[in-house]
Design an enzyme around this catalytic site. Structure first.
Site, PDB file in Angstrom:
ATOM      1  N   TRP A  99     -41.516  58.028 -60.687  1.00 33.82           N
ATOM      2  CA  TRP A  99     -40.873  56.872 -61.162  1.00 33.82           C
ATOM      3  C   TRP A  99     -40.249  56.972 -62.528  1.00 33.82           C
ATOM      4  O   TRP A  99     -39.152  56.727 -62.919  1.00 33.82           O
ATOM      5  CB  TRP A  99     -41.578  55.491 -60.915  1.00 33.82           C
ATOM      6  CG  TRP A  99     -41.918  55.354 -59.509  1.00 33.82           C
ATOM      7  CD1 TRP A  99     -43.302  55.580 -59.117  1.00 33.82           C
ATOM      8  CD2 TRP A  99     -41.123  54.843 -58.497  1.00 33.82           C
ATOM      9  NE1 TRP A  99     -43.120  55.021 -57.682  1.00 33.82           N
ATOM     10  CE2 TRP A  99     -42.013  55.066 -57.398  1.00 33.82           C
ATOM     11  CE3 TRP A  99     -39.691  55.012 -58.272  1.00 33.82           C
ATOM     12  CZ2 TRP A  99     -41.316  54.679 -56.033  1.00 33.82           C
ATOM     13  CZ3 TRP A  99     -39.219  54.533 -56.966  1.00 33.82           C
ATOM     14  CH2 TRP A  99     -39.920  54.562 -55.822  1.00 33.82           C
ATOM     15  N   ASP A 166     -42.351  50.407 -67.621  1.00 36.70           N
ATOM     16  CA  ASP A 166     -42.281  49.940 -66.291  1.00 36.70           C
ATOM     17  C   ASP A 166     -43.548  49.929 -65.697  1.00 36.70           C
ATOM     18  O   ASP A 166     -44.617  50.665 -65.766  1.00 36.70           O
ATOM     19  CB  ASP A 166     -41.640  51.263 -65.601  1.00 36.70           C
ATOM     20  CG  ASP A 166     -41.831  51.072 -63.927  1.00 36.70           C
ATOM     21  OD1 ASP A 166     -42.252  50.073 -63.617  1.00 36.70           O
ATOM     22  OD2 ASP A 166     -41.345  51.882 -63.011  1.00 36.70           O
ATOM     23  N   LYS A 190     -46.152  44.292 -55.715  1.00 38.33           N
ATOM     24  CA  LYS A 190     -47.515  44.907 -55.800  1.00 38.33           C
ATOM     25  C   LYS A 190     -48.758  43.605 -56.173  1.00 38.33           C
ATOM     26  O   LYS A 190     -49.293  43.121 -55.468  1.00 38.33           O
ATOM     27  CB  LYS A 190     -47.706  46.136 -57.002  1.00 38.33           C
ATOM     28  CG  LYS A 190     -46.459  47.006 -57.119  1.00 38.33           C
ATOM     29  CD  LYS A 190     -46.450  47.905 -56.073  1.00 38.33           C
ATOM     30  CE  LYS A 190     -45.319  49.157 -56.528  1.00 38.33           C
ATOM     31  NZ  LYS A 190     -45.273  49.672 -55.440  1.00 38.33           N
TER      32      LYS A 190
END
Ligand SMILES: Cc1ncc(COP(=O)(O)O)c(C=O)c1O
Length: 353
Positions: A99, A166, A190
């Site tokens: 990511w 992030d 999530k």
């Protein structure tokens, strides 16, 4: 059969939240569904305002110059949006996995991004430490939890420049000094709600410093000015996220859930360490409390193990295709009992083998 959902995201959500949001789809306001009322109605504006203020309250950021937004396009759009809003000359990125690498790729559209450090040399199984962040850069970007490799930043640098993070896969899971960050973003799917919205927390005073023209949908200032309603927001995802944030607040907030998350992670990792059939992927000191990655020492046991956990109602245990092995994602809504079931199966495999 009771299911134990270890999926990496979308993933397990609190049952009571799903019951309420399912009911809201049928009837939210006098026979009208949540998804058929106007987003400009008082009913929905109240939901959006509650979601935004709960997010700041839980992170301890209320009254400290931050604004919360519920945007669309996933965390992946934030890779681009951060650069558009913040990148003038150069930015520094910490590369800790897939990511982070994707965030770097998007920012490189605008500039030759500088990687302050990377753990790619060891398959991203650790978090680099002791790197310098150049003071004359526009911002520093990091990823707090690496969902795929199962590593997590336990400490954050004292960045001399705005810090962007992030936090897609560990937001609301542990106490941190969130005032260290200037921009935090996280896809909802999530620890917050269904896919479809991304929480973005922005410290307002870091905005407005780039010279480029920013397209309206990409401009944080415009979204802030419109109360996160510049365009039609994803009403169902925002409502469900708001319910999850309320659920978390009622449980005692982040400090309370952190204790539960620690118990789950300790149980999981002690089994990985004590059971000779399994091996952890991430370096011990950097292990994620959200995503435990591990492999079988003897691949011949794979079919037996896979049959055992599937028969026990476990879901989503396969590792990401780029790492292989297994990944137990233990987000806020996963119960300690579910981890006990998995750990019991791992020890049963040891007894059988
Ligand atoms: C840490 C992290 N960042 C970014 C993303 C991408 O999120 P999205 O699919 O919402 O764009 C993910 C997805 O799992 C993630 O785990």
């Amino acid at each position: 059969m009771k299911r134990h959902n270890f999926s990496a995201g979308p993933c397990v959500l609190p049952r009571e939240v799903m019951e309420k949001s399912a009911q809201a789809v049928l009837d939210y306001d006098n026979g009208l569904s949540l998804i058929e009322i106007s987003h400009r109605s008082k009913a929905f504006v109240d939901i959006m305002e509650q979601a935004r203020s709960l997010a700041l309250e839980l992170l301890g950021l209320e009254g400290k110059g931050y604004k919360a937004l519920f945007l669309q396009g996933g965390a992946s759009t934030q890779f681009l949006m951060v650069a558009l809003n913040m990148l003038e000359k150069r930015a520094g990125y910490l590369n800790t996995g897939t990511w982070s690498s994707k965030a770097i790729k998007e920012a490189k559209i605008f500039d030759d991004i500088y990687e302050v450090a990377s753990s790619e040399n060891a398959g991203f199984n650790y978090i680099p430490k002791g790197y310098d962040i150049p003071e004359n850069y526009d911002y520093f970007h990091c990823t707090s939890n690496n969902t795929i490799f199962g590593t997590q930043m336990k400490a954050f640098p004292n960045s001399p420049i705005p810090m962007v993070c992030d936090m897609s896969s560990d937001i609301f899971s542990r106490t941190l000094d969130f005032t260290k960050f200037d921009i935090i973003y996280a896809g909802a799917q999530k620890n917050m709600g269904p896919a479809g919205t991304t929480l973005v927390i922005v410290k307002e005073d870091v905005l407005g410093k780039v010279s480029r023209k920013i397209p309206s949908m990409m401009d944080y200032k415009i979204h802030i000015g419109k109360g996160s309603m510049f365009n039609t927001p994803p009403v169902f995802a925002v409502y469900t996220s708001m319910l999850t944030l309320q659920w978390l607040k009622n449980k005692g907030g982040i400090a309370a859930i952190e204790k539960e998350n620690e118990k789950k992670a300790q149980l999981m990792y002690s089994e990985i360490d004590l059971n000779p059939l399994f091996k952890g992927y991430a370096t011990k000191e950097d292990r994620s409390f959200m995503n435990a990655t591990f492999t079988l020492e003897n691949e011949n046991l794979k079919d037996t193990f896979d049959t055992m956990w599937k028969e026990a109602g476990i879901n989503g245990l396969n590792g990401h295709r780029s790492v292989g092995g297994y990944r137990a994602s233990m987000y806020n809504a996963l119960s300690l009992d579910s981890v006990k079931v998995l750990v019991e199966i791992m020890s049963e495999l040891e007894r059988k083998a």
